[in-house]
Design an enzyme around this catalytic site. Structure first.
Site, PDB file in Angstrom:
ATOM      1  N   ASP A  37       0.804  -1.219   0.000  1.00 50.53           N
ATOM      2  CA  ASP A  37       0.000   0.000   0.000  1.00 50.53           C
ATOM      3  C   ASP A  37       0.832   1.261   0.000  1.00 50.53           C
ATOM      4  O   ASP A  37       0.318   2.350  -0.222  1.00 50.53           O
ATOM      5  CB  ASP A  37      -0.829   0.034   1.294  1.00 50.53           C
ATOM      6  CG  ASP A  37      -2.254  -0.411   1.078  1.00 50.53           C
ATOM      7  OD1 ASP A  37      -2.700  -0.433  -0.076  1.00 50.53           O
ATOM      8  OD2 ASP A  37      -2.908  -0.746   2.078  1.00 50.53           O
TER       9      ASP A  37
HETATM   10  C1  GLC Z   1      -1.813  -3.690   5.318  1.00 51.77           C
HETATM   11  C2  GLC Z   1      -3.001  -3.634   4.396  1.00 51.77           C
HETATM   12  C3  GLC Z   1      -2.799  -4.524   3.210  1.00 51.77           C
HETATM   13  C4  GLC Z   1      -1.497  -4.252   2.545  1.00 51.77           C
HETATM   14  C5  GLC Z   1      -0.350  -4.291   3.545  1.00 51.77           C
HETATM   15  C6  GLC Z   1       0.958  -3.875   2.946  1.00 51.77           C
HETATM   16  O1  GLC Z   1      -1.735  -4.933   5.914  1.00 51.77           O
HETATM   17  O2  GLC Z   1      -4.179  -4.006   5.070  1.00 51.77           O
HETATM   18  O3  GLC Z   1      -3.835  -4.378   2.288  1.00 51.77           O
HETATM   19  O4  GLC Z   1      -1.302  -5.204   1.545  1.00 51.77           O
HETATM   20  O5  GLC Z   1      -0.643  -3.423   4.619  1.00 51.77           O
HETATM   21  O6  GLC Z   1       1.019  -2.541   2.652  1.00 51.77           O
HETATM   22  C1  GLC Z   2      -1.475  -0.353   5.238  1.00 54.67           C
HETATM   23  C2  GLC Z   2      -0.044  -0.118   5.496  1.00 54.67           C
HETATM   24  C3  GLC Z   2       0.171   1.172   6.180  1.00 54.67           C
HETATM   25  C4  GLC Z   2      -0.525   2.273   5.451  1.00 54.67           C
HETATM   26  C5  GLC Z   2      -1.992   1.942   5.276  1.00 54.67           C
HETATM   27  C6  GLC Z   2      -2.722   2.978   4.509  1.00 54.67           C
HETATM   28  O1  GLC Z   2      -2.080  -0.607   6.447  1.00 54.67           O
HETATM   29  O2  GLC Z   2       0.499  -1.140   6.262  1.00 54.67           O
HETATM   30  O3  GLC Z   2       1.531   1.408   6.314  1.00 54.67           O
HETATM   31  O4  GLC Z   2      -0.392   3.479   6.118  1.00 54.67           O
HETATM   32  O5  GLC Z   2      -2.107   0.729   4.628  1.00 54.67           O
HETATM   33  O6  GLC Z   2      -4.056   2.608   4.303  1.00 54.67           O
END
Ligand code: GLC
Ligand code: GLC
Length: 828
Positions: free
Chosen positions: A499
Site C-alpha cells: 500500500d
Molecule cells: C496492510 C493492508 C494490506 C497491505 C499491507 C501492505 O496490511 O491491510 O492491504 O497489503 O498493509 O502494505
Molecule cells: C497499510 C499499510 C500502512 C498504510 C496503510 C494505509 O495498512 O500497512 O503502512 O499506512 O495501509 O491505508
C-alpha cells in the site's frame, strides 16, 4: 521474560501476571456481536459494526493504557464485630483500573471466552466472559468465594461506561453529546437509551440476575469530581447514590451487598446486551422503552447454570470447528515441533476466524472507526478460514465480487454494514482484482463447488450490471492484460500489495493521503509483483476455464501467462534477485542500481511461488539473496537498505523511519511467501526456519522485547534498522494469519486441497521425525500420519490409504462421512 504459558489441553493461553508489556487481548463473539477483551477486563463491544453500533466507550491511546472496560470493584467490609483488618479495603480484581495488589492472578484466554481469576485477602474472584451463540450480548459470570476463616461482607460494584453508539461522534461531538445521554432503570437492569427518542430503534442494557442494593448511571456521581477509574468515590464510600444520568456521561453500575460465610461461594450473571425493536413497537408507553426483547434475552441467562450451559455450547462450537484441521507433532519430540502444532492446530486458525469477523476494523491498533473491509485483504483472509466455514466463505466471495467495477478494477474497500464500496478510498490499486481469482480458486479447491462460478453477481453493487462470477474472474484477469506499462509489466496504479509503494502520488502536502492521491498519473510506473501474482494465479484460472468447458478462454489465458512470464524474465530479473517495480520515470526499484531499496522481499517470494526461475537456478539465487540481504533473527525485512530520506517518487514507503512498517520493517504478511517459495525448492529446513522466526509462540520467552501476545501474529516487527528491532506492533488483524496458515498447513505439512482431491506433499526440516494431521475435506475425514524417520526434507517413499498401497499423493474425494487412514513414509 515470560508472562504466561500455553495450556494445550484446554486451548487456552494462561497469563500469569497482569502487567503484560501491552494489553494482551482476546475476541469474544463469532456471529454478529463482538467484544474485545484484555487480560485486565479492558475493551469494548459492538453489534456488527465497531463504528456505528458500539455499546461501551473505549479511549484509544489513553493513559494509562487500556483503561475502560467492564469493571468490578470490590469492597471488603470485614467483620466489624471482630475488628477485621480488611475493613474498607477496595480493589479491582482484574488488576486494572486500580492496579490493585493481588495475592493471585490469572487470565485464561480461550476460544471465544476469557476467564480472569484472582484473590485478595481471602476473597477469591472469578469472571468468565463470552458472547453466547445466537444472542447479541456479552455474559460476565462473576463468582466470589470466601477463602478466609471468617465471615466476609462485601460490596460489589459493577461498572461500564456507555458509548453513545457512533464511536466517532462519541469521541468528537461534545457540544451535542453532553446533552443527549439518557437511561432508564428498572430494578437490576440499567437501560442505555441515548437517541432512542429519535431515530434509533435499539438500546443496550446492563443487567444482573439478582436484586441490587443500589445503582449509579451518572459518571461524575459514581467517580467523584476529578477522579479517574482508579479512585472511584462510590466504591470507596461503599454506597451507591442511585444517580440518574441526564446528559453528560451515562454509565451503568450496580451495587450488590454480598455476605459470605467461610468457604461460601456466590455467582452473579451480568449481561451487557444489544436489543432492537420494530419501528412501530418502540415504546411501552410514552417515554418508556419497550423492554420485550431485553426480557426475552435476559430471561435466557438469569441463572449461573444457564450461563454455564451457554459457555459449554460455545466450547462445542469451537471444538467442532477446530476439529476440521488438527496437528499432532508428538511423534517428533522437538520443542519446535510442539510449538508449531499448537499454533497451526489452534491459535493460527483462531486468528484466521478473527480476521474473518473483524477484517481490519477493531483491534488495539485499529480503532474500529477507520477502515472498512479491504478487497485484497478479504480475499487473502479467506485462504485461512475457507476450510473452517466454507458456506460463509462463499457468501463473502459474492459480497466482495459485487464491489468490483465492470472493467475488472475494484473498490479498494467496502463497508460491512452496507456492503457498498467506499468512495473515499475509491479504486486504482491494480493488484486488487487478481486476489479475487485466488479467493475463488481456494474456495473451489476446498469444496468442489463449481456452481459458485454461475452465481449472478452485480458489478459496482448495481443489479443492472450483473453477470456470472466467472465473468468477474475474467474481468479480473483481463484488467491486468489491459493495463500494462511501457515494458509490458502491469501498471501499478495507486499501489499494489504494498500500500505504501505509491509511484504516482508525488505528494508534498502534509496530511494528504498517499493512497488516494495521484498528483502525477504517469501511465508508466509498473509492478513486477503484480506480474508475479498474475502468473501465480494463471494455472488456477486456466484450470477453472477448462473444467467449465471454456477451452478458448483457457488458451487465451495460457498465452497471456506465457507472455507475462517472458516479460518478467526480460524486465523483472536483476542478476541476483527479482526487481520490485519501475517508477514513474521508468527507473528500477529494488535493483542493485538503486542506492536504497536495492532488494525487496515481495517480488522474490511471489515470483518463485509463481514458478519463475525454478528450472534455471534463478529461484535459488533469488531466495539466497533474500536470506543474505533481508534476513534477521526476527524474520525477513521488507527491503534493504532502508530508505533514509523521503522520496517524492516512491510515496509512503519512504515516509516511515528506517526499520518500521513497509520501510524495511519485518512486514510479516509477506514472510510466508518466502516460506512457500522455499518449499517449492524442497528446502524444508530453511522453510521451517522462516516460519518459526515470525511465529509468536517461538518468542514467548522474549515478551519484554516483542511486547505483543505470544499466541497471535502481528502485522509488523521492527526491522534491523530500527532502534527497537524485534518489537512487534499491530497484532491480530493482519493477512499474516491467513498466509502463515497456508504456508504451514499446505506447504510445510503439505496437506493441500487441489481441484481433484487432497494433495499431501510435505516439505519439512530433516529433524522433524513426523507428524499427524487430521483434515476434514469435502465430507470425509482424513487421518494422515507422516513418518519421517528417514530424515528427509521432501519426497515420498510410500503411501497407504486405509491399509492398502496407494499410487501418487493426491488423495481422492471420499465424501462418505467416514474417517480414512493415510500413512505416508517420506524418503527416496
Ligand atoms: C496492510 C493492508 C494490506 C497491505 C499491507 C501492505 O496490511 O491491510 O492491504 O497489503 O498493509 O502494505
Ligand atoms: C497499510 C499499510 C500502512 C498504510 C496503510 C494505509 O495498512 O500497512 O503502512 O499506512 O495501509 O491505508
Amino acid at each position: 521474560m515470560k508472562y504466561g504459558y500455553f495450556d494445550d489441553k484446554t486451548r487456552e493461553y494462561v497469563i500469569t501476571r497482569p502487567d503484560t508489556p501491552y494489553p494482551w487481548i482476546n475476541y469474544l463473539g463469532c456471529e454478529e456481536f463482538f467484544g474485545l477483551f484484555s487480560n485486565t477486563s479492558g475493551g469494548y463491544c459492538f453489534f456488527r459494526d465497531a463504528r456505528m453500533l458500539r455499546l461501551i466507550r473505549y479511549r484509544y491511546n489513553n493513559v494509562p493504557t487500556d483503561s475502560g472496560g467492564r469493571y468490578f470493584y470490590l469492597r471488603d467490609n470485614g467483620d466489624a464485630s471482630i475488628g477485621n483488618a480488611s475493613i474498607g479495603d477496595v480493589w479491582t480484581p482484574s488488576w486494572m483500573p486500580m492496579k490493585s495488589k493481588l495475592d493471585r492472578y490469572e487470565c485464561r484466554h480461550g476460544m471465544g471466552y476469557s476467564r480472569i481469576s484472582s484473590a485478595r485477602n481471602g476473597l477469591a474472584f472469578s469472571q468468565v466472559s463470552f458472547v453466547p451463540l445466537g444472542d447479541t450480548c456479552e455474559i460476565h459470570k462473576v463468582t466470589l468465594t470466601n477463602e478466609s476463616g471468617a465471615q466476609k461482607n462485601i460490596d460489589m460494584f459493577s461498572f461500564v461506561e456507555f458509548c453513545l453508539w457512533n464511536a466517532n461522534d462519541d469521541m468528537t461531538n461534545f457540544q451535542r453529546n453532553f446533552s443527549i445521554g439518557e437511561v432508564e432503570i428498572d430494578g437490576s437492569r440499567i437501560y442505555h437509551k441515548t437517541e432512542y427518542r429519535e431515530r434509533r430503534n435499539h438500546y443496550s442494557v446492563w443487567a444482573v440476575n439478582v436484586p441490587v442494593d443500589g445503582f449509579d448511571t451518572d459518571r461524575q456521581t459514581f467517580l467523584g469530581l476529578y477522579n479517574g477509574f482508579d479512585s472511584p468515590q462510590t466504591p470507596l464510600n461503599g454506597k451507591a447514590n442511585n444517580s440518574v444520568a441526564s446528559g453528560w456521561a451515562p454509565v451503568g453500575s450496580h451495587h450488590i451487598k454480598v455476605d459470605l460465610k467461610p468457604g461460601e461461594s456466590k455467582s452473579f450473571v451480568f449481561v451487557l446486551a444489544y436489543c432492537e425493536n420494530p419501528e412501530d413497537q418502540k415504546w411501552e408507553k410514552s417515554g418508556v422503552i419497550n423492554k420485550k426483547p431485553a426480557n426475552i434475552l435476559l430471561g435466557k441467562y438469569n441463572t449461573a447454570e444457564a450461563a454455564d450451559k451457554a459457555l459449554a455450547a460455545l466450547n462445542d462450537y469451537w471444538k467442532n470447528l477446530l476439529g476440521r484441521f488438527t496437528v499432532d507433532a508428538s511423534i517428533s519430540s522437538r520443542p519446535d515441533d510442539i510449538k508449531m502444532a499448537r499454533m497451526a492446530g489452534v491459535w493460527n486458525q483462531y486468528q484466521c476466524m478473527v480476521t474473518f469477523n473483524m477484517s481490519r476494523s477493531a483491534s488495539y491498533f485499529e480503532s474500529g472507526i477507520g477502515r472498512g473491509m479491504g478487497f485484497r485483504d478479504s480475499n487473502q483472509d479467506l485462504l485461512g478460514f475457507v476450510h473452517l466455514v466454507p458456506e460463509r466463505a462463499r457468501l463473502r466471495i459474492l459480497d466482495i465480487a459485487a464491489t468490483q467495477f465492470p472493467d475488472g478494477s475494484a473498490y479498494h474497500q467496502y463497508q460491512p454494514l452496507t456492503k457498498r464500496g467506499n468512495n473515499d478510498v475509491g479504486s486504482g490499486f491494480n493488484d486488487d482484482p487478481l486476489w479475487l481469482i485466488s479467493g475463488v480458486a481456494a474456495y473451489i479447491k476446498e469444496t468442489g463447488d463449481y456452481s459458485i462460478l454461475d452465481e449472478i453477481v452485480p458489478f459496482n453493487n448495481d443489479d443492472k450490471l450483473a453477470d456470472t462470477l466467472f465473468i468477474h474472474l475474467k474481468r479480473s484477469f483481463d484488467y491486468t492484460v489491459k493495463n500494462k506499462g511501457p515494458q509490458g509489466l502491469p501498471l501499478i496504479g495507486r499501489a499494489d500489495w504494498n500500500d505504501c509503494l505509491n509511484l504516482n502520488c508525488f505528494s508534498k502536502t502534509p496530511g494528504e493521503s498517499f493512497q488516494t492521491t495521484a498528483n502525477f498519473e504517469s501511465g508508466v510506473a509498473e509492478s513486477v509483483l503484480i506480474a508475479a501474482i498474475f502468473v501465480y494465479n494463471g494455472p488456477d484460472y486456466i484450470e477453472l476455464c477448462k473444467r467449465t468447458g471454456r477451452a478458448d478462454e483457457a488458451k487465451y489465458a495460457e498465452n497471456e501467462i506465457a507472455k507475462m512470464t517472458d516479460t518478467i524474465n526480460k524486465y523483472g530479473w536483476d542478476g541476483e534477485w527479482f526487481i520490485r517495480a519501475y517508477d514513474a520515470y521508468g527507473k528500477k526499484i529494488g535493483s542493485k542500481e538503486c542506492d536504497d531499496g536495492k532488494i525487496f522481499i515481495e517480488s522474490n517470494g511471489f515470483a518463485v511461488m509463481a514458478g519463475i526461475g525454478i528450472d534455471d537456478g534463478r529461484a535459488v539465487k533469488a531466495l539466497d539473496s533474500v536470506k543474505k540481504h533481508l534476513e534477521s533473527p526476527y524474520g525477513i525485512v521488507l527491503l534493504q537498505p532502508a530508505y533514509k530520506e523521503y522520496h517524492l517518487e516512491l510515496g509512503e514507503v519512504s515516509s516511515y523511519p528506517p526499520g518500521y512498517k513497509e520501510n524495511a520493517g519485518i512486514f510479516c504478511h509477506n514472510n510466508p511467501w518466502v516460506t512457500i517459495a522455499e518449499t517449492m525448492l524442497g528446502r524444508g529446513t530453511r522453510a521451517f526456519e522462516t516460519y518459526t522466526k515470525i511465529c509468536p509462540a517461538y518468542r514467548e520467552d522474549d515478551s519484554d522485547l516483542r511486547r505483543m501476545e505470544p499466541y497471535v501474529y502481528a502485522q509488523m516487527v521492527a526491522g534491523k534498522d530500527a532502534p527497537r528491532h524485534g518489537e512487534a506492533k499491530n497484532s491480530w488483524l493482519t493477512g499474516t494469519a491467513a498466509w502463515t496458515f497456508v504456508s504451514i498447513s499446505q506447504y510445510i505439512l503439505g496437506v493441500r486441497p487441489v481441484f481433484d482431491g487432497l494433495l499431501v506433499d510435505p516439505c519439512i526440516p530433516s529433524g522433524m521425525k513426523g507428524f499427524t494431521v487430521t483434515r476434514h475435506f469435502r465430507g470425509a475425514d482424513y487421518h494422515i500420519t507422516v513418518d519421517n524417520s528417514a530424515g528427509a526434507e521432501k519426497g515420498i517413499k510410500s503411501v497407504t490409504v486405509d491399509g492398502a498401497p496407494f499410487n501418487g499423493n493426491v488423495l481422492p474425494v471420499f465424501g462418505d462421512g467416514k474417517v480414512h487412514k493415510v500413512v505416508m513414509v517420506m524418503g527416496k
